[in-house]
Design a protein around this motif. Structure first.
Motif, PDB file in Angstrom:
ATOM      1  N   ALA A  92      42.028 115.817  42.324  1.00  0.00           N
ATOM      2  CA  ALA A  92      41.990 117.294  41.858  1.00  0.00           C
ATOM      3  C   ALA A  92      41.460 117.921  43.321  1.00  0.00           C
ATOM      4  O   ALA A  92      40.739 117.637  44.108  1.00  0.00           O
ATOM      5  CB  ALA A  92      40.671 117.398  40.767  1.00  0.00           C
ATOM      6  N   ARG A  93      41.867 119.212  43.057  1.00  0.00           N
ATOM      7  CA  ARG A  93      41.451 120.226  44.203  1.00  0.00           C
ATOM      8  C   ARG A  93      40.411 121.135  43.649  1.00  0.00           C
ATOM      9  O   ARG A  93      40.692 121.817  42.417  1.00  0.00           O
ATOM     10  CB  ARG A  93      42.793 120.965  44.871  1.00  0.00           C
ATOM     11  CG  ARG A  93      43.610 120.009  45.363  1.00  0.00           C
ATOM     12  CD  ARG A  93      45.085 120.976  45.805  1.00  0.00           C
ATOM     13  NE  ARG A  93      45.468 121.926  44.918  1.00  0.00           N
ATOM     14  CZ  ARG A  93      45.520 123.282  45.228  1.00  0.00           C
ATOM     15  NH1 ARG A  93      44.875 123.664  46.477  1.00  0.00           N
ATOM     16  NH2 ARG A  93      45.836 124.007  44.409  1.00  0.00           N
ATOM     17  N   VAL A  94      39.496 121.504  44.451  1.00  0.00           N
ATOM     18  CA  VAL A  94      38.291 122.220  43.895  1.00  0.00           C
ATOM     19  C   VAL A  94      37.979 123.298  45.027  1.00  0.00           C
ATOM     20  O   VAL A  94      38.238 122.807  46.402  1.00  0.00           O
ATOM     21  CB  VAL A  94      36.999 121.414  43.387  1.00  0.00           C
ATOM     22  CG1 VAL A  94      37.592 120.765  42.168  1.00  0.00           C
ATOM     23  CG2 VAL A  94      36.542 120.604  44.694  1.00  0.00           C
ATOM     24  N   ALA A  95      37.303 124.264  44.754  1.00  0.00           N
ATOM     25  CA  ALA A  95      36.756 125.238  45.582  1.00  0.00           C
ATOM     26  C   ALA A  95      35.051 124.893  45.089  1.00  0.00           C
ATOM     27  O   ALA A  95      34.522 125.121  44.223  1.00  0.00           O
ATOM     28  CB  ALA A  95      37.095 126.293  45.274  1.00  0.00           C
ATOM     29  N   LEU A  96      34.286 124.514  46.327  1.00  0.00           N
ATOM     30  CA  LEU A  96      32.858 124.252  46.117  1.00  0.00           C
ATOM     31  C   LEU A  96      32.258 125.467  45.952  1.00  0.00           C
ATOM     32  O   LEU A  96      32.417 126.340  46.502  1.00  0.00           O
ATOM     33  CB  LEU A  96      32.275 123.130  47.227  1.00  0.00           C
ATOM     34  CG  LEU A  96      33.029 121.710  47.493  1.00  0.00           C
ATOM     35  CD1 LEU A  96      32.283 121.081  48.435  1.00  0.00           C
ATOM     36  CD2 LEU A  96      32.830 121.150  45.977  1.00  0.00           C
TER      37      LEU A  96
END
Length: 178
Positions: A92-96
């Protein structure tokens, strides 16, 4: 530790000069070998009112649900570790976002750090250490099947903060279960 990683000689467990705690000290070259706590770092991927959980494909706690997290590597920032673990375990790609919890577990020499994170899309899949993934609303979370107390506390605090409309950073210390 029995042998020095610098010269291969035997080590002794003693308090070195100028220190206050026992350490492994090489009897030959006097190298002091420090053993420090390990950092476990992860993310809490959020999509709307849901959180992405991973069902573990490895021990400990095989088959239980957790947030994507793992041991921080050398030459890696805490944020980079959270992004890497989320990609490895959930693809998964996330923005922290901000750090949500930092939980000390002195009895096992670990510190667990979890970020709130926004899922960037719904293109995720189980990584090698994950049996399955699922987005859960708070009332759907299998609370009795959460792998680790640190994950449960992180989730509980997140949902409480969401209800209050204000997210807080929490530091906790857990004692061993009896």
């Amino acid at each position: 530790m029995n042998y020095c990683s610098v010269c291969g000689a035997k080590v002794s467990h003693k308090v070195p000069a100028g220190d206050s705690l026992p350490r492994h000290v090489c009897d030959a070259c006097q190298t002091i070998h420090y053993r420090n706590p390990k950092l476990v770092v992860g993310a809490m991927p959020i999509w709307g009112d849901q959180v992405l959980l991973c069902r573990r494909a490895i021990e400990p706690r095989y088959g239980k649900w957790t947030l994507p997290a793992g041991f921080m590597e050398n030459d890696e920032s805490v944020a980079a570790a959270a992004l890497r673990e989320t990609l490895e375990e959930a693809c998964a790609r996330v923005a922290l976002g901000d750090v949500s919890t930092m939980i000390s577990l002195p009895h096992i020499s670990q510190v667990h750090v979890f970020y709130r994170a926004e899922l960037l899309d719904l293109d995720f899949a189980p990584g090698e250490e994950t049996i399955e993934l699922r987005l859960f609303r708070e009332d759907e979370i299998p609370w009795d099947e959460i792998a680790f107390r640190t994950v449960q506390l992180t989730l509980e605090h997140y949902f409480a903060d969401r209800r209050e409309g204000q997210y807080r950073f929490r530091t906790l210390e857990l004692e061993p279960r009896e």
